[in-house]
Design a protein around this motif. Sequence first.
Motif, PDB file in Angstrom:
ATOM      1  N   GLU A   1       1.289   2.001   7.177  1.00 53.38           N
ATOM      2  CA  GLU A   1       2.569   1.457   6.701  1.00 53.38           C
ATOM      3  C   GLU A   1       3.215   0.552   7.748  1.00 53.38           C
ATOM      4  O   GLU A   1       3.730  -0.519   7.420  1.00 53.38           O
ATOM      5  N   LEU A   2       3.191   0.978   9.016  1.00 53.15           N
ATOM      6  CA  LEU A   2       3.824   0.168  10.064  1.00 53.15           C
ATOM      7  C   LEU A   2       3.065  -1.133  10.297  1.00 53.15           C
ATOM      8  O   LEU A   2       3.671  -2.189  10.512  1.00 53.15           O
TER       9      LEU A   2
ATOM     10  N   LEU B   1       2.426  -7.039   9.386  1.00 51.26           N
ATOM     11  CA  LEU B   1       1.695  -8.135   8.748  1.00 51.26           C
ATOM     12  C   LEU B   1       2.604  -8.936   7.825  1.00 51.26           C
ATOM     13  O   LEU B   1       2.546 -10.163   7.789  1.00 51.26           O
ATOM     14  N   GLU B   2       3.441  -8.238   7.092  1.00 53.04           N
ATOM     15  CA  GLU B   2       4.295  -8.901   6.111  1.00 53.04           C
ATOM     16  C   GLU B   2       5.488  -9.621   6.735  1.00 53.04           C
ATOM     17  O   GLU B   2       5.889 -10.677   6.275  1.00 53.04           O
ATOM     18  N   HIS B   3       6.057  -9.037   7.805  1.00 53.41           N
ATOM     19  CA  HIS B   3       7.343  -9.541   8.291  1.00 53.41           C
ATOM     20  C   HIS B   3       7.312 -10.266   9.639  1.00 53.41           C
ATOM     21  O   HIS B   3       8.306 -10.884   9.988  1.00 53.41           O
TER      22      HIS B   3
ATOM     23  N   HIS C   1       6.351  -3.390  -3.183  1.00 48.85           N
ATOM     24  CA  HIS C   1       6.524  -3.285  -1.737  1.00 48.85           C
ATOM     25  C   HIS C   1       7.846  -2.585  -1.443  1.00 48.85           C
ATOM     26  O   HIS C   1       8.644  -2.330  -2.329  1.00 48.85           O
ATOM     27  N   GLY C   2       8.078  -2.285  -0.170  1.00 51.24           N
ATOM     28  CA  GLY C   2       9.376  -1.773   0.233  1.00 51.24           C
ATOM     29  C   GLY C   2       9.443  -0.279   0.463  1.00 51.24           C
ATOM     30  O   GLY C   2      10.524   0.268   0.634  1.00 51.24           O
ATOM     31  N   ARG C   3       8.297   0.385   0.507  1.00 49.40           N
ATOM     32  CA  ARG C   3       8.304   1.832   0.695  1.00 49.40           C
ATOM     33  C   ARG C   3       7.798   2.271   2.070  1.00 49.40           C
ATOM     34  O   ARG C   3       7.838   3.444   2.393  1.00 49.40           O
ATOM     35  N   GLY C   4       7.311   1.358   2.872  1.00 48.75           N
ATOM     36  CA  GLY C   4       6.681   1.695   4.151  1.00 48.75           C
ATOM     37  C   GLY C   4       7.560   2.485   5.098  1.00 48.75           C
ATOM     38  O   GLY C   4       7.140   3.509   5.643  1.00 48.75           O
TER      39      GLY C   4
END
Length: 148
Positions: free
Chosen positions: A64-65, A70-72, A116-119
């Motif tokens: 998750e981290l 990767l995304e942000h 998305h948004g649960r990490g």
Amino acid sequence: MASGQALPDAPAGSSPAHHASALLTFPGRDLASAPAARRFVRDTARSRGISPRMADDLETIAGELVANALEHSDSGTIAVTCAHTAGTVTISVIDEGHGPVPVAALGTPPDPEQEHGRGLLITDALADRWGTRETGRGQVVWAEIITG
């Protein structure tokens, strides 16, 4: 690194006397980095004698981290550490990004249709504590599980 020296990514207030630590760097723009980081953390935890249940939680947190980085972060590389002390295991993800980690609405679950948004919600549920900090070269997001 000298024995007993604090890892540069260790959370504030953690013990500087790490019994075991491992570090691996992954490509920052490659989606395969998240599953590779999961395997790295799982294998490291198991080699240190961490219980299978706790190793599963650490593996999930790492994935998750790294996915968040990767995304942000738009980082060229992402480093993952797994540090094991007598009483804790800490996973840290170091990226080249700056600024706050998107923690918006940690208390509010994302829409069920949202992919998305649960990490960080997952990390918060599995870790005993977690946090972020800026370094001179980027951002560290760490999560700690108490082993004892």
